[in-house]
Write an enzyme that holds these catalytic residues in place. Sequence first.
Site, PDB file in Angstrom:
ATOM      1  N   ASP A   1     -34.740 -13.681 -11.426  1.00 41.69           N
ATOM      2  CA  ASP A   1     -36.035 -12.562 -11.875  1.00 41.69           C
ATOM      3  C   ASP A   1     -34.922 -11.127 -11.731  1.00 41.69           C
ATOM      4  O   ASP A   1     -33.947 -10.895 -11.144  1.00 41.69           O
ATOM      5  CB  ASP A   1     -36.484 -12.327  -9.990  1.00 41.69           C
ATOM      6  CG  ASP A   1     -37.481 -13.416 -10.207  1.00 41.69           C
ATOM      7  OD1 ASP A   1     -38.194 -14.255 -11.300  1.00 41.69           O
ATOM      8  OD2 ASP A   1     -38.029 -13.225  -8.712  1.00 41.69           O
ATOM      9  N   LYS A   2     -35.840 -10.273 -12.162  1.00 38.09           N
ATOM     10  CA  LYS A   2     -35.271  -9.303 -13.150  1.00 38.09           C
ATOM     11  C   LYS A   2     -34.484  -7.852 -11.949  1.00 38.09           C
ATOM     12  O   LYS A   2     -33.372  -7.994 -11.307  1.00 38.09           O
ATOM     13  CB  LYS A   2     -35.763  -7.811 -12.882  1.00 38.09           C
ATOM     14  CG  LYS A   2     -35.178  -7.184 -13.526  1.00 38.09           C
ATOM     15  CD  LYS A   2     -36.749  -6.005 -15.147  1.00 38.09           C
ATOM     16  CE  LYS A   2     -35.914  -4.485 -15.637  1.00 38.09           C
ATOM     17  NZ  LYS A   2     -37.113  -3.803 -15.984  1.00 38.09           N
TER      18      LYS A   2
END
Length: 262
Positions: A77-78
């Site tokens: 995930d970012k």
Amino acid sequence: MTRPDSNREAYAAQGFELLALNEHFVLINKAAGIGFHDEVEGQNQTIRQLGLFNRVQQCLLEDKLIDQPLFPLHRLDKGTSGLLLLGRRAEVARELGEAFSQGRVQKYYLALSKHKPKKKQGAVKGGMQKARRGAWRLTSGKDNYAHSQFFSRGLGQGYRLFLWRPRTGKTHQLRVAMKSLGSPILGDALYGCQEAIENSAGFYLHAYQLAFHLAGNDYCFQCDPMSEDRAFPWLLPDSTPNGECELALEAFSRPEALSWPV
């Protein structure tokens, strides 16, 4: 195995730390707050922001550390930091891609919370269902089934460190699991954390260890997010007892040897 350090600062400015490079793969430490894919920004959606994959590829090609494009194998995930593996050849990408999808790559994560969990260790199981604003929620069903195991240790000042072993690979799996325990990840506003943090670009979830078999060899890599030797160390409050952090990390230093709760 190569670990070039000459361009450490330049790579860190692009959101990654180069940890290992050989004929089969590239291993990096990803900074929190950068997406894997390119993003389009601006009022007219005309500004292209390079994602991590293309940043790594561009840097290594320019520095002649690789001579052909890389292959994505898995994603983070970012807002998540930590170990990310990229393939150097198509056959490696196929082999490792299958290993990831079939659960033959051992993955462990560290997470930090400032909320006491409903239980200190155990497993979180259930179906995963889309919720509002891009979030997911845990259900009692079996559709899109997710299974995660964890241990946790107190660090003092209300902080608790979690060691996670995801047995499936669902979107936002660990973030949803933490919320279900009543302990959202520090900095993860999407899943209910309200505390302000210095590291506003991401949240305190880190891909800590990867272990896999490839081309007749066993590999195991670990990246400590609290080490000042790392490019993107976790910034913990000065009031957090160093001794407790060290004891927690020592207890979690060999996750593959722990007796994991069912």
